[in-house]
Design a protein around this motif. Structure first.
Motif, PDB file in Angstrom:
ATOM      1  N   GLY A   7      -3.855   8.255 -20.455  1.00 49.42           N
ATOM      2  CA  GLY A   7      -2.520   8.138 -20.848  1.00 49.42           C
ATOM      3  C   GLY A   7      -1.779   6.677 -20.266  1.00 49.42           C
ATOM      4  N   GLU A   8      -2.714   6.237 -19.355  1.00 47.69           N
ATOM      5  CA  GLU A   8      -2.156   4.967 -18.747  1.00 47.69           C
ATOM      6  C   GLU A   8      -2.666   3.946 -19.636  1.00 47.69           C
ATOM      7  OE1 GLU A   8      -1.994   4.992 -13.917  1.00 47.69           O
ATOM      8  OE2 GLU A   8      -3.828   4.748 -14.754  1.00 47.69           O
ATOM      9  N   SER A   9      -1.982   2.788 -19.356  1.00 46.54           N
ATOM     10  CA  SER A   9      -2.426   1.594 -20.471  1.00 46.54           C
ATOM     11  C   SER A   9      -2.475   0.236 -19.552  1.00 46.54           C
ATOM     12  CB  SER A   9      -1.317   1.570 -21.628  1.00 46.54           C
ATOM     13  OG  SER A   9      -0.134   1.324 -21.277  1.00 46.54           O
ATOM     14  N   TYR A  10      -3.013  -0.568 -20.119  1.00 50.04           N
ATOM     15  CA  TYR A  10      -3.333  -1.951 -19.315  1.00 50.04           C
ATOM     16  C   TYR A  10      -3.292  -3.221 -20.819  1.00 50.04           C
ATOM     17  CZ  TYR A  10      -5.088  -5.710 -16.720  1.00 50.04           C
ATOM     18  OH  TYR A  10      -5.207  -6.945 -16.059  1.00 50.04           O
ATOM     19  N   SER A  11      -2.425  -4.081 -20.474  1.00 45.67           N
ATOM     20  CA  SER A  11      -1.998  -5.215 -21.353  1.00 45.67           C
ATOM     21  C   SER A  11      -3.018  -6.414 -21.016  1.00 45.67           C
ATOM     22  CB  SER A  11      -0.652  -5.482 -21.679  1.00 45.67           C
ATOM     23  OG  SER A  11      -0.143  -4.213 -22.270  1.00 45.67           O
ATOM     24  N   ILE A  12      -3.763  -7.023 -22.155  1.00 42.71           N
ATOM     25  CA  ILE A  12      -4.378  -8.257 -22.108  1.00 42.71           C
ATOM     26  C   ILE A  12      -4.314  -8.966 -23.491  1.00 42.71           C
ATOM     27  CG2 ILE A  12      -6.537  -6.802 -22.632  1.00 42.71           C
ATOM     28  CD1 ILE A  12      -8.262  -9.174 -21.194  1.00 42.71           C
ATOM     29  N   GLY A  13      -3.879 -10.153 -23.338  1.00 41.69           N
ATOM     30  CA  GLY A  13      -3.600 -10.831 -24.682  1.00 41.69           C
ATOM     31  C   GLY A  13      -2.582 -10.264 -25.558  1.00 41.69           C
ATOM     32  N   ARG A  14      -3.053 -10.165 -26.565  1.00 41.63           N
ATOM     33  CA  ARG A  14      -2.094  -9.488 -27.643  1.00 41.63           C
ATOM     34  C   ARG A  14      -2.488  -8.132 -27.748  1.00 41.63           C
ATOM     35  NH1 ARG A  14      -3.944  -9.430 -33.418  1.00 41.63           N
ATOM     36  NH2 ARG A  14      -5.992 -10.152 -33.241  1.00 41.63           N
TER      37      ARG A  14
ATOM     38  N   VAL B  25      -6.664   1.218 -28.952  1.00 45.22           N
ATOM     39  CA  VAL B  25      -6.180  -0.331 -28.918  1.00 45.22           C
ATOM     40  C   VAL B  25      -4.928  -0.560 -29.688  1.00 45.22           C
ATOM     41  CG1 VAL B  25      -6.912  -2.702 -29.436  1.00 45.22           C
ATOM     42  CG2 VAL B  25      -8.531  -1.271 -28.914  1.00 45.22           C
ATOM     43  N   LEU B  26      -3.830  -0.941 -28.986  1.00 43.10           N
ATOM     44  CA  LEU B  26      -2.730  -1.013 -29.516  1.00 43.10           C
ATOM     45  C   LEU B  26      -1.825  -2.489 -29.554  1.00 43.10           C
ATOM     46  CD1 LEU B  26      -0.936   1.743 -27.450  1.00 43.10           C
ATOM     47  CD2 LEU B  26      -1.770   2.014 -29.801  1.00 43.10           C
ATOM     48  N   ASP B  27      -1.223  -2.861 -30.668  1.00 43.10           N
ATOM     49  CA  ASP B  27      -0.663  -4.112 -30.665  1.00 43.10           C
ATOM     50  C   ASP B  27       0.379  -4.424 -29.618  1.00 43.10           C
ATOM     51  OD1 ASP B  27      -0.118  -6.432 -32.728  1.00 43.10           O
ATOM     52  OD2 ASP B  27       1.477  -6.099 -31.488  1.00 43.10           O
TER      53      ASP B  27
END
Lengths: 670, 97
Positions: free
Chosen positions: A536-543, A568-570
């Motif tokens: 359930g955790e997330s991490y953002s990279i680029g877009r 993979v989410l926007d």
């Protein structure tokens, strides 16, 4: 009927050795005595050697498919659980089978030449038979006496199962990469054979160049594909986010590509100007020798490589063979030096031939720099006693500027006429592309693109792109016909029909540009992150935003897999873009764990995710490595364009037709 | 046993095939040693080279890489040399026939 394919394969291999030896001796004899009957026998021996070699390869394939573990090599590189396709491709999983595959391709190329022998000039035929059989004989000797894949297992009983193939090699691209590369290597032996036959017979006209033009292009095409498939395999299998690491084994396949590319360009100068004869002979000898040298490098164990899957102690035999090749070539070029003297000089520095020569020098500089990097550990050990290696920074520092210079001249070449060009014409041709490329460079700086080399690379690529498009435009304009249909598509087809070789060459250059943009962007703007995620955790990279959804297991015959499901989410809209499933595989038989990457490919960038491991305490946390490789896919698109251009040249209908001159019935007034 | 038999048959077949040119009446002399004589081959090579250069020159001119004067001078040179080569080639082919 109880057929023993191990014995049969061994017998066929020995037969091909005897036939190649016979072909060599008979070729030399008929070359000296001009005896046509023995020449025909030699031709037949070459054909039979090809058939025997190919049949022995099929015997080995049969042993693999039937998991016949009485054979040492089959036991070593396969097991019953492997899928049939990998059982077959395990033929080239080790040294013995790789060499047999090489021999079979070489014998096949030689047999093709032997089949068409009657079409070649009379002075070349016998020597051609001798040289192609000498190449085959060397490789078949190595296989028969040093790396025979038909040895029985040295054990009191037949093992119930085999060791299995290295898991890294159980990949579809690794199944294709070695055969493509070997086809390139072995196809290069044919221009080499024609060249040596020309030197031996004394007929050093341009005949050998004309007759081997298609072979050279075929070899170059296969080398391009082989090297690219190797890069793609490394990209999707090795899990470090890149495709090229200047590894000695990679360099071993890249060096003949460089010299073959130089050869392809310099033969055009010889075809038109009767210059560079000596240069071209040495270039093709060097290209062929580098295929042998590459084998020495990768099989001898003198250099360490992550790709050295088949290291043995037979490498020094290859070094001996190289010594023979260079000694014979040096002796023959000295003996034939009078006929190899250039008939004219380069008339002007501003001519296409001088640009070709400059590009040749740049390609050879890249080759020497790469060779120096590869050999440095051996040289440093010999001189200082300490083995020192050079790695990516050295190769990039030396080769990147040279590559960019090559790209520049690739754009300049098409704009300059053969023989000589005037300054006015040059200014007219260069001014607009140059100014526009300068504008692009300024625009890139303004847009915040960092780094001198990336900006230079993009603007150079833009410059060359403009010259290529301009060349197509001018070429199409020049194709005015008096027919009713004078549309641009019609003119384009006329252009490709009349000047296929030149414009397909431009298409290949276009492929190089597209690949260069992909390489530059993916290397210069790569983003790399390492992190750990719980469910359930997330991490953002680029877009993108990556969210760990689940961790699952699956059991297949050959391996056990643990894979993560990562959504993979926007990053902005949080819309779902896809699901990536990086894996960790445990291969039972090999007792090896491999990481299988998962990639979301798009024209804009590759999102490349590796499952690095599990948190041992909680088992619900996973560690990931993520790479964002901008424009990566354009590298592979560039390769496809290059391959398409190569196919267009190979199947040029005008070149396929015989162009022999027929004397007119009445005397000509010319 | 079967493997040995097949090996023997293959050996006999290959030996027969290799030595057949020495026993049959087929004219290998004309088939294998036929081909273009050295001088004709060289001239034909030259002819092809000059035609290629003319073709390149034409395209270079049409695509604006050469001025009118340069084109005319270069073309005249090439046509003159090509003429000599064709005359030599005709002479050699007539001598040969």
């Amino acid at each position: 009927m109880n057929l023993n394919f191990n014995d049969l394969g061994s017998f066929l291999l020995l037969s091909s050795w005897v036939l190649a030896l016979f072909g060599l001796l008979v070729g030399i004899y008929s070359g000296i005595t001009k005896n046509s009957r023995w020449l025909e026998s030699g031709r037949r021996a070459t054909l039979a050697a090809g058939a025997c070699c190919l049949a022995s390869l099929l015997c080995l394939g049969y042993l693999f498919l039937n998991s016949d573990f009485s054979n040492q090599y089959v036991w070593q590189f396969s097991n019953k659980e492997m899928p049939s396709i990998y059982k077959f491709t395990a033929i080239w999983g080790g040294m013995d089978g790789s060499m047999l595959l090489w021999c079979s391709f070489l014998a096949l190329c030689s047999a093709t030449v032997a089949y068409r022998l009657a079409r070649y000039p009379q002075q070349l035929k016998a020597w051609l038979v001798a040289v192609i059989n000498s190449s085959s004989l060397f490789f078949i000797t190595v296989v028969t006496y040093l790396t025979n894949p038909f040895r029985y297992i040295d054990a009191p009983f037949i093992p119930p199962d085999g060791n299995g193939l290295n898991p890294l090699l159980q990949n579809p691209y690794m199944a294709i990469h070695p055969p493509l590369l070997y086809m390139g290597f072995t196809a290069l032996s044919i221009p080499f054979a024609f060249c040596m036959a020309a030197l031996l017979s004394g007929q050093t006209t341009n005949d050998w160049i004309r007759l081997t033009r298609r072979w050279t292009v075929i070899a170059w095409g296969f080398l391009t594909l082989g090297v690219s498939f190797g890069g793609y395999w490394a990209y999707i299998e090795l899990g470090w986010g890149g495709f090229w690491a200047w590894d000695p084994v990679e360099n071993a396949s890249f060096m003949p590509w460089l010299t073959a590319t130089a050869f392809l360009h310099s033969v055009m100068v010889q075809e038109r100007k009767n210059m560079l004869k000596f240069w071209n002979i040495w270039l093709i000898v060097l290209s062929y020798s580098l295929t042998v040298f590459g084998t020495f490098l990768t099989r001898s164990g003198v250099v360490q490589s992550v790709h050295a899957f088949a290291s043995t102690d037979v490498g020094w035999v290859f070094l001996l063979y190289l010594g023979i090749i260079f000694t014979v070539t040096a002796t023959l070029t000295i003996l034939r030096r009078k006929t190899l003297a250039p008939e004219r000089e380069i008339e002007s520095f501003f001519s296409r031939e001088s640009v070709f020569l400059l590009n040749n020098l740049i390609l050879l500089s890249i080759f020497f720099a790469t060779l120096w990097g590869v050999m440095f550990p051996i040289i440093s050990e010999a001189v200082t006693g300490v083995k020192q290696t050079v790695s990516v920074p050295f190769f990039n520092a030396v080769n990147v500027p040279l590559f960019l210079a090559m790209i520049f001249f690739m754009g300049v070449g098409p704009l300059i006429a053969w023989q000589k060009a005037s300054f006015v014409q040059l200014r007219k041709a260069f001014l607009l592309p140059f100014l526009l490329a300068l504008f692009v460079a300024i625009l890139l700086v303004w847009a915040g693109v960092e780094g001198f080399y990336p900006i230079l690379s993009y603007s150079l690529c833009f410059f060359v792109l403009l010259t290529i498009l301009g060349e197509f435009h001018r070429g199409m304009k020049a194709q005015r016909t008096n027919r009713d249909d004078d549309s641009m598509p019609k003119r384009f087809s006329e252009l490709m029909r009349k000047h296929r070789r030149r414009y397909a060459g431009h298409l290949i250059h276009l492929g190089v540009l597209v690949a260069t943009i992909g390489i530059t962007a993916s290397m210069a703007h790569k983003v790399e992150r390492e992190f750990t995620l719980s469910f359930g955790e997330s991490y953002s990279i680029g877009r993108f935003t990556l969210e760990l959804q689940d961790l699952r297991e699956k059991n297949l015959r050959n391996f056990q897999s643990l894979y993560a499901e990562v959504r993979v989410l926007d990053r902005a809209s949080k819309a779902q873009l896809g699901l990536l499933t990086p894996e960790l595989r445990y291969y039972h038989r090999n007792r090896e764990t491999t990481s299988e990457v998962s990639i979301r490919k798009s024209l804009r960038e590759d999102l490349y995710i590796v499952l690095a491991g599990l948190d041992e305490e909680s088992q619900s946390k996973a560690a990931f490595k993520v790479y964002l490789n901008p424009l990566q896919v354009w590298l592979w698109i560039g390769v496809i364009i290059m391959a398409f251009g190569t196919v267009l040249i190979i199947f040029d209908p005008r070149a396929l037709r015989e162009k022999k001159y027929r004397a007119p019935k009445e005397k000509t007034n010319l | 046993m079967t493997t040995s038999l097949i090996a023997v048959l293959i050996t006999i077949g290959i030996i027969w095939w290799l030595l057949a040119p020495h026993f049959n009446r087929e004219d290998h002399q004309s088939r294998m040693l036929k081909g273009t004589p050295v001088e004709v081959s060289r001239l034909d090579d030259e002819r092809e080279r000059y035609l290629r250069m003319l073709n390149d020159l034409e395209l270079d001119y049409k695509t604006g890489k050469l001025g009118d004067d340069e084109y005319q001078i270069l073309r005249q040179e090439l046509v003159r040399d090509l003429g000599k080569i064709l005359a030599d080639l005709d002479r050699n082919l007539q001598t040969e026939s």
